[in-house]
Design an enzyme around this catalytic site. Structure first.
Site, PDB file in Angstrom:
ATOM      1  N   ASN A 215      -6.912 -11.571   9.683  1.00 24.19           N
ATOM      2  CA  ASN A 215      -6.744 -11.639   8.227  1.00 24.19           C
ATOM      3  C   ASN A 215      -6.965 -10.270   7.583  1.00 24.19           C
ATOM      4  OD1 ASN A 215      -9.556 -11.564   8.551  1.00 24.19           O
ATOM      5  ND2 ASN A 215      -9.958 -12.954   6.842  1.00 24.19           N
TER       6      ASN A 215
ATOM      7  N   HIS B  63      -5.575  -6.528   6.026  1.00 22.02           N
ATOM      8  CA  HIS B  63      -4.541  -6.221   5.046  1.00 22.02           C
ATOM      9  C   HIS B  63      -3.208  -6.036   5.765  1.00 22.02           C
ATOM     10  CE1 HIS B  63      -4.452  -1.930   6.164  1.00 22.02           C
ATOM     11  NE2 HIS B  63      -5.769  -1.996   6.213  1.00 22.02           N
TER      12      HIS B  63
ATOM     13  N   HIS C 177      -0.638  -1.145  12.908  1.00 23.68           N
ATOM     14  CA  HIS C 177      -1.114   0.233  13.022  1.00 23.68           C
ATOM     15  C   HIS C 177      -2.010   0.434  14.237  1.00 23.68           C
ATOM     16  CE1 HIS C 177      -0.406   0.633   8.417  1.00 23.68           C
ATOM     17  NE2 HIS C 177       0.681   0.936   9.117  1.00 23.68           N
TER      18      HIS C 177
ATOM     19  N   ASP D 111     -10.370 -19.253   0.136  1.00 20.51           N
ATOM     20  CA  ASP D 111     -10.815 -18.763   1.441  1.00 20.51           C
ATOM     21  C   ASP D 111     -10.859 -19.860   2.507  1.00 20.51           C
ATOM     22  OD1 ASP D 111     -11.120 -15.981   1.221  1.00 20.51           O
ATOM     23  OD2 ASP D 111     -12.981 -16.199   0.127  1.00 20.51           O
TER      24      ASP D 111
END
EC number: 2.8.3.16
Length: 416
Positions: A96, A98, A104, A169
């Site tokens: 979870n 970003h 990356h 959430d």
């Protein structure tokens, strides 16, 4: 005792609440959940809202029970190698971060499929990829605002309000859990994994479906008869805030009970059912209302529904909330006491059912956590303490075939 997900290995790349709530449930169901954490730091919730200095916060311990923790620096070559080996053996990976964070690291969905075509990749983001808010950083209340909950919560003469319940959430985590379990079943048929994405906005909206229902009714009718604004108030072009109204076909409201002047939770929620109106009248000592045309139907009652609740409150305010519920239940009236978190934490029935569980963690000691909400006839989840940071690093690496010397070298190179 066998468990539903025994033999399933999960890589937990999640933090804070939405992801950990999902992976914790997988662990409760018997999966081997390996929480991958940044060396020396770990999940940010280990340090947030601490009640004991230098000890893992309850924020962390109540969302990460039954998991194993390893410290892994995926920015190093050795860390990437370990990560690839973990992916090769895993059934599920959940993240979870970003948008783009996993990519990356060098682990795009395409690369993950090459490493392990059977792996199921679960991903939580604030918004769907096609949303104009896709790059907005999302937290609990951001999701409630964007998912329709805030605009429809609160009173008509006040601002939008967010709910204390974790609609953005934990609710998102539960939605992803459903998707992951479905993907596991689908893999049994196809032999291949798949990507399961869940946006926090979508999870909130899914719980607000009755409000989307009401929007369409409002567009057609210009009013909503079950809302307190009807028939004397005004309706705009969007679903209004309805205070404590039931939101369905059964009017309801929060009513005072004895002691409300000093106890902020001396209240009950009282619901008026059309099919149970006669019993309701008998319970509150208003038998004449049963046949009175001004009260005998739901349509007739709505214009003065607040007067009716005020009359009912004349009774409830004279007795304790628990006595009120016990009495009203004899008349089959849907109601409940407003329970404080203090009352819930001490409720023996919740302890007996396993809904509230006491566990013990090294360093912290004993603490309460929420147990598994589902009750199974064939097994009972064994709720265990959350792991210490890196508690299982050596064990997991040994399972991957690393020697003690190799593990020591990785530690020296800051890979673990």
């Amino acid at each position: 005792m066998s468990t539903p997900l025994q033999g399933i290995k999960v890589l937990d790349f999640t933090g804070v609440q939405s992801g950990p709530s999902c992976t914790q449930m997988l662990a409760w169901f018997g999966a081997d959940v390996i929480k991958i954490e940044r060396p020396g730091v770990g999940d940010v919730t280990r340090h947030q809202l601490r009640d004991i200095p230098d000890i893992d916060a309850l924020y962390f311990t109540m969302l990460n029970s039954n998991k194993r923790s390893i410290e892994l620096n995926t920015k190093t070559a050795e860390g990437k190698e370990v990560m690839e080996k973990l992916i090769r053996e895993a059934d599920i990976l959940v993240e979870n971060f970003h948008p783009g964070a996993i990519d990356h690291m060098g682990f795009t969905w395409e690369h993950i499929q090459e490493i392990n075509p059977r792996l199921i990749f679960g991903s939580i983001k604030g918004f769907d990829e096609c949303s104009p808010y896709v790059n907005v950083k999302a937290y609990e209340n951001v999701a409630q605002a964007a998912g329709g909950a805030a605009s429809t919560t609160g009173f008509w003469d006040g601002p939008p309000l967010v709910s204390a319940a974790a609609l953005g959430d934990s609710n998102t985590g539960m939605h992803l859990l459903i998707g992951l379990l479905a993907a596991l079943l689908h893999r049994e048929k196809t032999g291949r994994g798949q990507r399961v994405t869940m946006s926090m906005q979508d999870a909130v909206l899914n719980l607000c479906r009755v409000k989307l229902r009401d929007q369409q009714r409002l567009d057609k009718l210009g009013y909503l008869e079950e809302y307190p604004q009807y028939p004397n108030g005004t309706f705009g072009d969007a679903v209004p805030r309805g205070g404590n109204a039931g939101g369905g076909g059964q009017p309801g409201w929060i009513l005072k009970c004895k002691g409300w002047e000093t106890d902020p939770n001396a209240y009950i929620y009282f619901t008026i059912q059309e099919q149970n109106w006669e019993n309701t009248c008998k319970a509150i000592g208003k038998p004449d209302w049963i046949t009175d045309p001004a009260y005998s139907t739901a349509h007739a009652r709505q214009p003065h529904i607040f007067d009716i609740f005020a009359e009912i409150e004349k009774y409830t305010v004279t007795i304790d909330k628990h006595e009120a519920v016990a009495y009203l239940t004899q008349f089959d009236i849907p109601c409940a006491p407003v329970l404080s978190m203090k009352e819930i934490s001490l409720d023996p029935s919740l302890r007996q059912s396993g809904s509230v569980v006491e566990v013990e963690q090294p360093l912290r000691g004993k603490y309460l956590t929420v147990g598994c909400p589902m009750k199974f006839s064939a097994f009972t989840p064994d709720i265990k303490a959350a792991p210490l940071l890196g508690e299982h690093t050596a064990a997991v690496l040994q399972e991957l075939g690393y020697s003690d010397d190799e593990i020591a070298a990785m530690k020296q190179n800051h890979a673990i």
